[in-house]
Design a protein around this motif. Structure first.
Motif, PDB file in Angstrom:
ATOM      1  N   ASN A   1      -2.307  12.376  -0.369  1.00  0.00           N
ATOM      2  CA  ASN A   1      -2.505  11.012   0.104  1.00  0.00           C
ATOM      3  C   ASN A   1      -4.002  10.760   0.155  1.00  0.00           C
ATOM      4  O   ASN A   1      -4.802  11.626  -0.218  1.00  0.00           O
ATOM      5  CB  ASN A   1      -1.830  10.791   1.468  1.00  0.00           C
ATOM      6  N   PHE A   2      -4.384   9.613   0.631  1.00  0.00           N
ATOM      7  CA  PHE A   2      -5.791   9.244   0.577  1.00  0.00           C
ATOM      8  C   PHE A   2      -6.621   9.912   1.664  1.00  0.00           C
ATOM      9  O   PHE A   2      -7.845   9.772   1.685  1.00  0.00           O
ATOM     10  CB  PHE A   2      -5.929   7.718   0.661  1.00  0.00           C
ATOM     11  N   THR A   3      -5.977  10.611   2.577  1.00  0.00           N
ATOM     12  CA  THR A   3      -6.719  11.351   3.600  1.00  0.00           C
ATOM     13  C   THR A   3      -7.117  12.752   3.114  1.00  0.00           C
ATOM     14  O   THR A   3      -7.872  13.444   3.790  1.00  0.00           O
ATOM     15  CB  THR A   3      -5.873  11.486   4.874  1.00  0.00           C
ATOM     16  N   VAL A   4      -6.605  13.148   1.951  1.00  0.00           N
ATOM     17  CA  VAL A   4      -6.908  14.475   1.405  1.00  0.00           C
ATOM     18  C   VAL A   4      -8.075  14.351   0.435  1.00  0.00           C
ATOM     19  O   VAL A   4      -8.064  13.508  -0.473  1.00  0.00           O
ATOM     20  CB  VAL A   4      -5.672  15.056   0.680  1.00  0.00           C
ATOM     21  N   ASN A   5      -9.106  15.168   0.652  1.00  0.00           N
ATOM     22  CA  ASN A   5     -10.283  15.123  -0.217  1.00  0.00           C
ATOM     23  C   ASN A   5     -10.049  15.855  -1.535  1.00  0.00           C
ATOM     24  O   ASN A   5     -10.483  15.409  -2.592  1.00  0.00           O
ATOM     25  CB  ASN A   5     -11.491  15.727   0.494  1.00  0.00           C
TER      26      ASN A   5
ATOM     27  N   ARG B   1      -8.382   9.865  -5.628  1.00  0.00           N
ATOM     28  CA  ARG B   1      -9.149   8.663  -5.328  1.00  0.00           C
ATOM     29  C   ARG B   1      -8.177   7.496  -5.201  1.00  0.00           C
ATOM     30  O   ARG B   1      -6.977   7.681  -5.278  1.00  0.00           O
ATOM     31  CB  ARG B   1     -10.212   8.418  -6.398  1.00  0.00           C
ATOM     32  N   LYS B   2      -8.693   6.322  -5.015  1.00  0.00           N
ATOM     33  CA  LYS B   2      -7.830   5.180  -4.724  1.00  0.00           C
ATOM     34  C   LYS B   2      -6.882   4.854  -5.863  1.00  0.00           C
ATOM     35  O   LYS B   2      -5.727   4.490  -5.631  1.00  0.00           O
ATOM     36  CB  LYS B   2      -8.695   3.964  -4.396  1.00  0.00           C
TER      37      LYS B   2
ATOM     38  N   GLN C   1       0.824  -1.195   0.000  1.00  0.00           N
ATOM     39  CA  GLN C   1       0.000   0.000   0.000  1.00  0.00           C
ATOM     40  C   GLN C   1       0.866   1.257   0.000  1.00  0.00           C
ATOM     41  O   GLN C   1       1.739   1.418   0.859  1.00  0.00           O
ATOM     42  CB  GLN C   1      -0.932   0.010   1.215  1.00  0.00           C
TER      43      GLN C   1
ATOM     44  N   GLU D   1       1.396   5.342   0.471  1.00  0.00           N
ATOM     45  CA  GLU D   1       0.831   6.316   1.393  1.00  0.00           C
ATOM     46  C   GLU D   1       0.838   7.740   0.858  1.00  0.00           C
ATOM     47  O   GLU D   1      -0.032   8.537   1.218  1.00  0.00           O
ATOM     48  CB  GLU D   1       1.604   6.272   2.718  1.00  0.00           C
ATOM     49  N   GLU D   2       1.803   8.096   0.033  1.00  0.00           N
ATOM     50  CA  GLU D   2       1.905   9.475  -0.462  1.00  0.00           C
ATOM     51  C   GLU D   2       2.277   9.466  -1.939  1.00  0.00           C
ATOM     52  O   GLU D   2       3.163   8.723  -2.370  1.00  0.00           O
ATOM     53  CB  GLU D   2       2.946  10.265   0.329  1.00  0.00           C
TER      54      GLU D   2
END
Length: 234
Positions: A78-82, A97-98, A53, A55-56
């Motif tokens: 990263n995936f925490t940023v909308n 997105r993913k 996986q 992360e950034e």
């Protein structure tokens, strides 16, 4: 026996290497986007193989061919940023997105029609890898509201224009034809007036008048002065 142990160890390492897929990143994007508005969305999708996986990431949009390397939008996420927003050469808004990023450009016009390349980088955790897309041609259609209408000549306008040109040419022709004659006549009248004045001066003992006949000046004795009657001798 020693060589046998080395062979077994090498064989096990080889099996492990064949079992683990190679680390690679594949970036895909559309081939063509035709937009009629100033806002254009470019989809940059990526797929990482042979790794855990991530992360950034870092996304970079390059304008023109790959060798030109004109950066118009770049951001890390990263995936925490909308979403993220950047204002460099172009104003861009990103939505991660993913398996990809959607980049929306605002305020584009026809001069921005060009090739756009998605570059995706895996920043963390190591190892670092990057991938490039195959480029997207973004074509911005001209906005008809910004185009100035061309003035068309109607039949009546054309007739008036031709009549005005003919009138100007006629006036110029008449002026060029008659101006030399008018100047010559004026000079001739002045010359005759000077001659008449000289004649009057030389005959000052005899009152005279000057009369314009319509073609030249004529001089003669004054008609207002009555001649004295001659005296008769007795």
């Amino acid at each position: 026996m020693k060589y046998m142990d080395q062979f077994v160890a090498s064989f096990i390492c080889l099996l492990a290497a064949l079992k683990i897929p190679a680390l690679a990143m594949k970036v895909t994007q559309p081939r063509l986007i035709i937009a009629e508005r100033h806002n254009v969305t470019l989809e940059c999708a990526y797929n990482i193989t042979g790794d855990g996986q991530a992360e950034e990431f870092r996304i970079t949009i390059l304008k023109g061919k790959k060798k030109d390397n004109i950066e118009v939008c770049a951001a890390s996420f990263n995936f925490t940023v909308n979403h993220f927003e950047r204002t460099t050469e172009l104003h861009c808004l990103g939505q991660p997105r993913k398996d990809g990023v959607s980049i929306t450009f605002n305020g584009l016009n026809t001069s921005h029609s060009d090739w756009y390349i998605c570059k995706v980088e895996k920043m963390h955790p190591p190892p670092y890898i990057e991938g490039f897309g195959t480029a997207t041609w973004i074509f911005i259609r001209p906005d008809t509201t910004e185009m100035k209408p061309c003035h068309q000549f109607t039949q009546a306008t054309l007739i008036v224009l031709v009549f005005a040109v003919i009138s100007v040419l006629y006036i110029v022709l008449i002026s060029c034809r008659h101006w030399p004659l008018g100047a010559a006549a004026c000079i001739l009248r002045m010359k005759e007036a000077v001659d008449m004045k000289c004649e009057l001066i030389h005959n000052s003992d005899e009152p005279a008048t000057a009369t314009w006949t319509g073609q030249r000046w004529e001089t003669g004795p004054s008609q207002d002065v009555e001649k004295e009657p001659r005296r008769t001798e007795q």
